[in-house]
Write a protein that holds these residues in place. Structure first.
Motif, PDB file in Angstrom:
ATOM      1  N   ASP A  49       0.833  -1.209   0.000  1.00  0.00           N
ATOM      2  CA  ASP A  49       0.000   0.000   0.000  1.00  0.00           C
ATOM      3  C   ASP A  49       0.869   1.262   0.000  1.00  0.00           C
ATOM      4  OD1 ASP A  49      -2.730  -0.722  -0.102  1.00  0.00           O
ATOM      5  OD2 ASP A  49      -2.659  -1.391   1.978  1.00  0.00           O
ATOM      6  N   ARG A 101      -5.712   7.149  -5.287  1.00  0.00           N
ATOM      7  CA  ARG A 101      -6.452   6.382  -6.301  1.00  0.00           C
ATOM      8  C   ARG A 101      -7.162   7.347  -7.254  1.00  0.00           C
ATOM      9  NH1 ARG A 101      -9.764   1.540  -3.262  1.00  0.00           N
ATOM     10  NH2 ARG A 101      -7.969   0.489  -2.355  1.00  0.00           N
ATOM     11  N   ASP A 109      -2.616  -0.734  -5.038  1.00  0.00           N
ATOM     12  CA  ASP A 109      -2.078  -2.084  -5.173  1.00  0.00           C
ATOM     13  C   ASP A 109      -3.229  -3.053  -5.431  1.00  0.00           C
ATOM     14  OD1 ASP A 109      -3.097  -1.954  -2.556  1.00  0.00           O
ATOM     15  OD2 ASP A 109      -1.630  -3.374  -1.782  1.00  0.00           O
ATOM     16  N   SER A 166      -4.993  -5.923  -4.534  1.00  0.00           N
ATOM     17  CA  SER A 166      -5.100  -6.861  -3.428  1.00  0.00           C
ATOM     18  C   SER A 166      -6.338  -7.733  -3.552  1.00  0.00           C
ATOM     19  CB  SER A 166      -5.110  -6.122  -2.085  1.00  0.00           C
ATOM     20  OG  SER A 166      -6.095  -5.122  -2.086  1.00  0.00           O
TER      21      SER A 166
END
Ligand SMILES: [Mg+2]
Length: 300
Positions: free
Chosen positions: A69, A143, A203, A205
């Protein structure tokens, strides 16, 4: 659990920082200048790792999910705090193994441990790592920030951890199983490149498609992914097999948007940002409908 003994024996040696005062105070004390990202992640036995996973690998995964992150935000890992709910039926050797993996990867990623908490539980092993990272360049990257005309890049390969988890669940140790247990992260130095170039970043995930859809949503743009361009752990010409890998979790690769023409080693262009909203997919030159499940949602 002899909580005080174990902390003294296994965790205190990892902390040699005056900020933590050898874990003998109520709080760590930090004097910092700069811009920082702060992120925290939890791992629960049976949900984020398998009950039978070696605890040395669980300790390493705990560090990596948070480091991932931080790198995605364009930050260099710096400090960590760890919290552990330790099952009463697990012994000291397991604890030692967990802390050995944790300590090895904290050192590898350049993080100083400055505190944490340990409790006993009748439930499953629960772990938390909070990480602080310093902006690698002039800025951190959210983001939100993708712009029409940007291209979408991904690091490494997608789907390895998902294939590894499936293999482990059917009792097979494969090369991918190692990626599920200990995610293979990009070099920390990529935080510099992300800070300098990315317009938006996160990331992967919970699955490439789900995380891409989240990036598009908060950036208020449309995102088209060319599934043939996605670097897969198991390359396939069958759409079904491609989608399995693109909707699997735990890859911890970097997914980012950058202005046209920005290229970096280790990053693959897989799509494009345009004005509008939502995720669309293309396979063999044709648009295809979105699968009903894009990745792991909370509660899955
Ligand atoms: Mg994340």
């Amino acid at each position: 659990m002899r909580e005080i003994d174990w902390i003294r024996r296994y965790i205190a040696p990892l902390v040699d920082d005056e900020e933590a005062d050898r874990l003998k105070d109520d709080a760590a004390m930090l004097t910092l200048n700069g811009t920082f990202a702060l992120s925290t992640d939890m791992l629960v036995e049976g949900q984020h790792f398998l009950a039978g996973d070696p605890l040395e690998t669980v300790g390493r995964k705990l560090v990596r999910v948070t480091v991932s992150d931080l790198i995605a935000k364009g930050a260099l890992p710096s400090r960590a705090m760890v919290s552990i709910a330790w099952p009463k039926n697990r012994g000291e050797a397991d604890f030692a193994a967990l802390i050995s993996g944790l300590g090895a990867d904290l050192a590898y990623f350049g993080m100083a441990l400055v505190g944490g908490d340990t409790v006993s539980t009748d439930g499953p092993l629960c772990l938390n790592l909070a990480g602080l990272g310093r902006a690698a360049g002039a800025r951190l990257v959210r983001r939100r920030g993708a712009r029409p005309g940007d291209q979408l890049l991904v690091s490494g390969v997608i789907g390895a951890a998902g294939l590894g988890l499936a293999a482990l669940k059917s009792g097979m140790e494969t090369v991918h199983a190692a990626h599920y247990r200990v995610p293979n992260l990009v070099p920390v130095s990529m935080a510099h490149w992300i800070s300098d170039h990315a317009s938006a970043s996160l990331d992967v995930s919970d699955g490439l498609l789900l995380d891409a859809a989240r990036l598009a949503e908060v950036s208020d743009v449309a995102l088209e992914i060319d599934l043939n361009a996605v670097p897969l752990a198991e390359p396939s010409s069958r759409l079904e097999e491609v989608l399995v890998q693109c909707t699997a979790g735990d890859d911890y690769q970097m997914l980012m948007t950058v202005p046209e023409g920005c290229e970096a080693p280790g990053l693959t262009p897989i799509g494009r940002v345009s004005s509008g909203s939502g995720l669309s997919l293309c396979f063999n030159g044709r648009n295809i409908p979105l699968p009903s499940r894009l990745g792991f949602e909370h509660g899955d």
